[in-house]
Write an enzyme that holds these catalytic residues in place. Structure first.
Site, PDB file in Angstrom:
ATOM      1  CG  HIS A  18      -1.768  -1.206   1.338  1.00 11.99           C
ATOM      2  ND1 HIS A  18      -1.302  -2.438   1.745  1.00 11.99           N
ATOM      3  CD2 HIS A  18      -3.085  -1.368   1.075  1.00 11.99           C
ATOM      4  CE1 HIS A  18      -2.303  -3.309   1.737  1.00 11.99           C
ATOM      5  NE2 HIS A  18      -3.396  -2.691   1.327  1.00 11.99           N
TER       6      HIS A  18
ATOM      7  CG  HIS B 113      -5.929   1.541  -0.538  1.00 11.60           C
ATOM      8  ND1 HIS B 113      -5.992   1.951   0.773  1.00 11.60           N
ATOM      9  CD2 HIS B 113      -6.075   0.178  -0.514  1.00 11.60           C
ATOM     10  CE1 HIS B 113      -6.171   0.894   1.551  1.00 11.60           C
ATOM     11  NE2 HIS B 113      -6.233  -0.192   0.802  1.00 11.60           N
TER      12      HIS B 113
ATOM     13  CD  GLU C 145     -20.570  -5.489  25.240  1.00 11.25           C
ATOM     14  OE1 GLU C 145     -20.613  -4.827  24.171  1.00 11.25           O
ATOM     15  OE2 GLU C 145     -21.518  -5.509  26.058  1.00 11.25           O
TER      16      GLU C 145
ATOM     17  CG  HIS D   7     -28.982 -12.312  27.427  1.00 13.93           C
ATOM     18  ND1 HIS D   7     -29.678 -11.729  26.392  1.00 13.93           N
ATOM     19  CD2 HIS D   7     -28.593 -11.295  28.242  1.00 13.93           C
ATOM     20  CE1 HIS D   7     -29.715 -10.414  26.589  1.00 13.93           C
ATOM     21  NE2 HIS D   7     -29.057 -10.128  27.693  1.00 13.93           N
TER      22      HIS D   7
HETATM   23  C1  LIG Z   1     -11.741  -4.350   9.856  1.00 14.36           C
HETATM   24  C2  LIG Z   1     -11.169  -4.178   8.477  1.00 14.36           C
HETATM   25  N1  LIG Z   1     -12.014  -4.207   7.424  1.00 14.36           N
HETATM   26  C3  LIG Z   1     -11.526  -4.102   6.174  1.00 14.36           C
HETATM   27  C4  LIG Z   1     -10.193  -3.972   5.957  1.00 14.36           C
HETATM   28  C5  LIG Z   1      -9.639  -3.919   4.537  1.00 14.36           C
HETATM   29  N2  LIG Z   1      -9.180  -2.545   4.273  1.00 14.36           N
HETATM   30  C6  LIG Z   1      -7.898  -2.208   4.357  1.00 14.36           C
HETATM   31  S1  LIG Z   1      -7.660  -0.555   4.175  1.00 14.36           S
HETATM   32  C7  LIG Z   1      -9.309  -0.298   3.943  1.00 14.36           C
HETATM   33  C8  LIG Z   1      -9.886   1.062   3.780  1.00 14.36           C
HETATM   34  C9  LIG Z   1      -8.987   2.008   3.158  1.00 14.36           C
HETATM   35  O1  LIG Z   1      -9.407   3.299   3.408  1.00 14.36           O
HETATM   36  P1  LIG Z   1      -8.678   4.180   4.474  1.00 14.36           P
HETATM   37  O2  LIG Z   1      -8.774   3.541   5.796  1.00 14.36           O
HETATM   38  O3  LIG Z   1      -9.198   5.536   4.339  1.00 14.36           O
HETATM   39  O4  LIG Z   1      -7.166   4.098   4.043  1.00 14.36           O
HETATM   40  P2  LIG Z   1      -6.467   4.858   2.813  1.00 14.36           P
HETATM   41  O5  LIG Z   1      -6.930   4.172   1.565  1.00 14.36           O
HETATM   42  O6  LIG Z   1      -6.888   6.256   2.875  1.00 14.36           O
HETATM   43  O7  LIG Z   1      -5.030   4.640   3.060  1.00 14.36           O
HETATM   44  C10 LIG Z   1     -10.009  -1.496   4.003  1.00 14.36           C
HETATM   45  C11 LIG Z   1     -11.472  -1.619   3.818  1.00 14.36           C
HETATM   46  C12 LIG Z   1      -9.351  -3.946   7.090  1.00 14.36           C
HETATM   47  N3  LIG Z   1      -8.033  -3.832   6.971  1.00 14.36           N
HETATM   48  N4  LIG Z   1      -9.879  -4.026   8.326  1.00 14.36           N
END
Ligand SMILES: Cc1ncc(C[n+]2csc(CCOP(=O)(O)OP(=O)(O)O)c2C)c(N)n1
Ligand SMILES: [Mg+2]
Length: 681
Positions: free
Chosen positions: A50, A280, A429, A491
C-alpha cells in the site's frame, strides 16, 4: 501546494521542542520524500502493498518523528517512550521507513527490500512481535486506535502510582477506515470521558478508501463527532509542516484528547494516481514511480537514501537521548523497593505473593466449602488476588454486579483520579477488549474485565489479536450457558466456547467449582504469553473439591475428579457446571454396577499441550466415553473420540428457569446414564 514544494519545513524553527533536529542542510520535504521513495520502491519490489497512505502521511510522520516523538531507537522497550500506533496498518511501509531512517536495528535497508517476504522484519501489516519499534499489531481497522486508548490509560494509572518516571504521550495515525469502524466510537467515547489528554490522534483525512471517494459511503463530520465525545479537534493541511507542527505543539498542553485531522492527498507525488483509490493498495508501476520521482525531485536509485537525508533522519533518531538519560537518572533516584516494583511490573513478572495467596484461598475453601456460582467464586478469589497482584486492573462492560469483577477495595478510575484499579468500560465490549490489549501492550498492567460469555462475539476481533500478539489479558465471561435461565437464547451462549477454543493461543477455562476457579485464575495470571477466558456460571454449584490440594490440578487441563469404583467402563468428561451433573450420573451408573469415572476438563488447550502419556492416561480406556457440556459438540471429539457420546446442545436455548431448561434440553444425570448404558450394551 505542489508535490515538489519543499519550503515549508524551514519555516518551522521556533526554538521549543517542536524544533527540527535535522541538519539545516536537509529540509523537511526531502526527509518526507525519503519515506515516500522507500514506500514506492518496497511495494514495487514486493509487487504488493500500500504505497498511497505512507506517501500521503509522510509529511505528518516526518514532523512527528523529527520534532515531537520521544523515542530512542537503541532501546525500543524504554518504558517511558512515547507510544506511536499506526492504526492504519495497511500503511506499514510508513513505519518501516521511519524505523529504518531513524536507526532502529530491527529494520535495515535489507529488511525494507524484503518487504512482505517470509521471515522478514517487514511483514505486510505491522506485527509488534516481529519488529521491535512496532508497538501493536494492526491491520484490522480501528483496533490500533482502541489499543492506544488502553496505552494512554495505562500511562495515566502508572503515573498515578509511580510518579514522574511515567510521563509520556500516545500518538496514533488513523485513517478513514479506522474512524468508520464501530470500535472507534467506543474507543473515542471512553477516551473523551476519561479526558486522556496525552492521547493525540493524527487522522489521515484523505477522503479516499478502497472503493473510491469517501463520499460513496460516509458523510460524518469527524471534527464534530470527536468534539461531541469530549475531544479537542482541529483540521490542518497535512502537507504543511508548519501547520502540522503548530497543531502538535498546541496538542501538548491540551486538557482533552486531541484529534488532528490532516487533510492529505493519498499517493502524494504520484503524477496520475495522487488523490485516487488506485494508489491505496497496489504497486504504482514503473511509469508512475518515474513520474513521482520527478515530481518529488528525488532522482535517486530505488532504495537509495543519500547520506544527507539519512544523516538528518539519524539525527532525528538521537533527539531523545538526553531525555532518556534524564529518565534513567530519575528511575535510579527512586527508592530501591519502588524501583524494583516498577521494573517487576513493567517486565511482567508476577509478585512472589501469588502462590501463597492461592494456597490461602484454597485452604479457606477446604475449611469452609462454598456452594456458590463460579462468578461468585471468582469474586472470592479476587478479594485475595487483587491486593496481592497490584498490576491487576479490573473492569466490566456495564455488568459489574453480574460479572462480580469488582472487589470491595477497588476504586474506579476516573478522569480526575487514575490511581483506581477498576474501569467502568460502559456498554462497549469491543472497545473494552481492545483497550485491554493496549494496557497489556503498554506494560505494567494485567487487565481483566467482565461481560457475558455470549458477548464474547463482540470482543472476538480483539481477543484474536491478543492471542496473535501473545498478550496477557484476562476476560471474565459469566452467564456461560443455558444455566443463566430466564434471559433466554439471546443471552445463552451455545457455540461460544467452541468458537473461542478455535482461536490459537487462547486459554478457555471453564472451572467447575470454587477451587477450580481460583486455580484457573492462577493459571490465567501465570500464562504471560496468551489471553485467557474464564467462563463462569450464574447459577450456584456444589464445591466438589473438598480436600485441600496443594497442586494446581487444573494445570493439567483435565483430571479425574471422581474415581471409578473398580475398572471404569465409562468415562464421563465434563466442564464447569456440568461436572456436578456428571458426578450424579456416575452415582446412577454405579447403582447399576457400571464403574464410572468423571474427568473434569477445565481447559481443553492445556490438556492438548500435555505430554502424550499424561493425556492418554487422563482420557483413559473405558469402553464408553461421554462428553457433557451445555454447549455444542464441536471440539469434543478430540477428547471423547468421534464415537463418543455427547450430551449438550444442538440448538439455541430458551427462556425459562434454568433447572427446567436442563431438563428440557436433556442435560441431566438420567440422560447421561441412559446414553452411557445404551452405548455399553
Ligand atoms: C476491519 C477491516 N475491514 C476491512 C479492511 C480492509 N481494508 C484495508 S484498508 C481499507 C480502507 C482504506 O481506506 P482508508 O482507511 O481511508 O485508508 P487509505 O486508503 O486512505 O489509506 C479497508 C477496507 C481492514 N483492513 N480491516
Ligand atoms: Mg482514506
Amino acid at each position: 501546494m505542489s508535490p515538489n514544494a519543499s519550503s515549508t519545513a524551514a519555516a518551522v524553527s521556533s526554538g521549543h521542542r517542536g524544533q527540527a533536529a535535522a541538519s539545516s542542510a536537509v529540509d523537511h520535504a526531502r526527509m518526507a520524500n525519503a519515506i515516500r521513495a522507500l514506500a514506492m520502491d518496497a511495494v514495487e519490489q514486493a509487487k504488493s502493498g500500500h504505497p498511497g497512505m505512507p506517501m500521503g502521511m509522510a509529511d505528518v510522520a516526518t514532523v512527528l518523528f523529527s520534532r515531537f516523538l520521544k523515542f530512542d531507537p537503541a532501546d525500543p522497550a524504554w518504558p517511558d517512550r512515547d507510544r506511536f500506533v499506526l492504526s492504519a496498518g495497511h500503511g506499514s511501509m510508513l513505519i518501516y521507513a521511519l524505523l529504518y531512517l531513524t536507526g532502529y536495528a530491527s529494520v535495515t535497508l535489507e529488511e525494507i527490500k524484503r518487504f512482505r517476504q517470509l521471515g522478514s522484519k517487514t511483514p505486510g501489516h505491522p506485527e509488534n512481535f516481529i519488529t521491535p519499534g512496532v508497538e501493536t499489531t494492526t491491520g484490522p481497522l480501528g483496533q490500533g486506535l482502541a489499543n492506544a486508548v488502553g496505552m494512554a490509560i495505562a500511562e495515566r494509572h502508572l503515573a498515578a502510582v509511580f510518579g514522574d518516571v511515567v510521563n509520556h504521550k500516545t500518538y496514533v495515525i488513523a485513517s478513514d477506515g479506522d474512524l468508520m469502524e464501530g470500535i472507534s466510537h467506543e474507543a473515542i467515547a471512553l477516551a473523551g470521558h476519561l479526558k486522556l489528554n496525552k492521547l493525540i490522534v493524527l487522522f489521515d483525512d484523505n477522503g479516499i478508501s478502497i472503493d473510491g471517494a469517501l463520499s460513496l459511503s460516509d458523510s460524518v463530520d469527524q471534527l464534530k463527532r470527536f468534539e461531541a465525545a469530549g475531544w479537542n479537534a482541529w483540521r490542518v493541511d497535512g502537507h504543511d509542516a508548519a501547520a502540522i507542527a503548530a497543531a502538535l505543539e498546541k496538542a501538548q498542553a491540551s486538557d482533552k484528547p486531541v484529534l488532528i485531522a490532516c487533510k492529505s492527498q493519498i499517493g502524494f507525488g504520484a503524477p496520475t494516481k495522487v488523490g485516487k483509490a488506485s494508489s491505496h493498495g497496489s504497486p504504482l508501476g514503473a511509469d508512475e514511480i518515474k513520474g513521482a520521482r520527478n515530481n518529488l525531485a528525488w532522482e535517486h536509485e530505488p532504495f537509495h537514501v543519500p547520506d544527507d537525508e539519512l544523516t538528518a533522519w539519524r539525527a532525528a533518531g538521537q533527539r531523545s537521548k538526553q531525555v532518556h538519560a534524564d529518565w534513567k537518572r530519575r528511575l535510579a533516584s527512586l527508592d530501591g523497593s519502588t524501583r524494583a516494583e516498577f521494573e517487576r511490573r513493567m517486565f511482567g513478572r508476577l509478585p512472589k505473593a501469588l502462590g501463597d495467596t492461592v494456597r490461602a484461598v484454597k485452604k479457606s475453601l477446604a475449611a469452609t466449602p462454598k456452594d456458590i456460582a463460579t462468578r461468585s467464586s471468582s469474586e472470592f478469589a479476587l478479594e485475595s488476588l487483587v491486593p496481592a497482584v497490584p498490576e491487576m486492573i479490573g473492569g466490566s462492560a456495564d455488568l459489574t454486579s453480574s460479572n462480580n469483577t469488582r472487589t470491595k477495595s477497588m476504586k474506579a478510575i476516573s478522569a480526575s483520579d487514575f490511581s483506581g484499579r477498576f474501569i467502568h468500560y460502559g456498554v462497549r465490549e469491543h472497545g473494552m477488549a481492545a483497550t485491554m490489549n493496549g494496557m497489556a501492550l503498554h506494560g505494567g498492567i494485567i487487565p481483566y474485565s467482565g461481560t457475558f460469555l455470549v458477548f464474547s462475539d463482540y470482543c472476538r476481533p480483539s481477543i484474536r489479536l491478543a492471542a496473535l500478539m501473545s498478550e496477557r489479558v484476562i476476560h471474565v465471561m459469566t452467564h456461560d450457558s443455558i444455566g443463566l435461565g430466564e434471559d433466554g437464547p439471546t443471552h445463552q451462549p451455545v457455540e461460544h466456547l467452541a468458537a473461542l477454543r478455535a482461536i490459537p493461543n487462547v486459554l478457555v477455562f471453564r472451572p467447575c467449582d470454587a477451587v477450580e476457579t481460583v486455580e484457573c485464575w492462577q493459571l490465567a495470571l501465570e500464562n504471560k504469553d496468551r489471553p485467557s477466558i474464564l467462563a463462569l456460571t450464574r447459577q450456584n454449584l456444589p464445591q466438589l473439591r473438598r480436600a485441600l490440594d496443594t497442586d494446581n490440578r487444573c494445570a493439567a487441563g483435565a483430571y479425574e475428579i471422581a474415581l471409578a469404583n473398580g475398572e471404569a467402563q465409562v468415562s464421563i468428561f465434563a466442564t464447569g457446571s456440568e461436572v456436578a451433573i456428571a458426578v450424579d450420573a456416575q452415582k446412577l451408573l454405579a447403582a447399576k454396577s457400571v464403574p464410572t469415572r468423571v474427568v473434569s476438563v477445565p481447559c481443553f488447550e492445556l490438556l492438548a499441550q500435555a505430554p502424550e502419556a499424561a493425556r492418554r492416561a487422563v482420557i483413559g480406556s473405558a469402553k464408553v466415553n461421554v462428553g457433557v457440556e451445555a454447549a455444542i459438540r464441536q471440539g469434543w471429539d478430540a477428547i471423547i473420540g468421534s464415537d463418543g457420546v455427547f450430551v449438550g446442545m444442538t440448538t439455541f436455548g430458551a427462556s425459562a428457569p434454568y433447572k427446567e431448561l436442563y431438563k428440557h434440553f436433556g442435560i441431566t444425570p438420567d440422560v447421561i446414564a441412559e446414553a452411557a448404558l445404551k452405548k455399553l450394551s
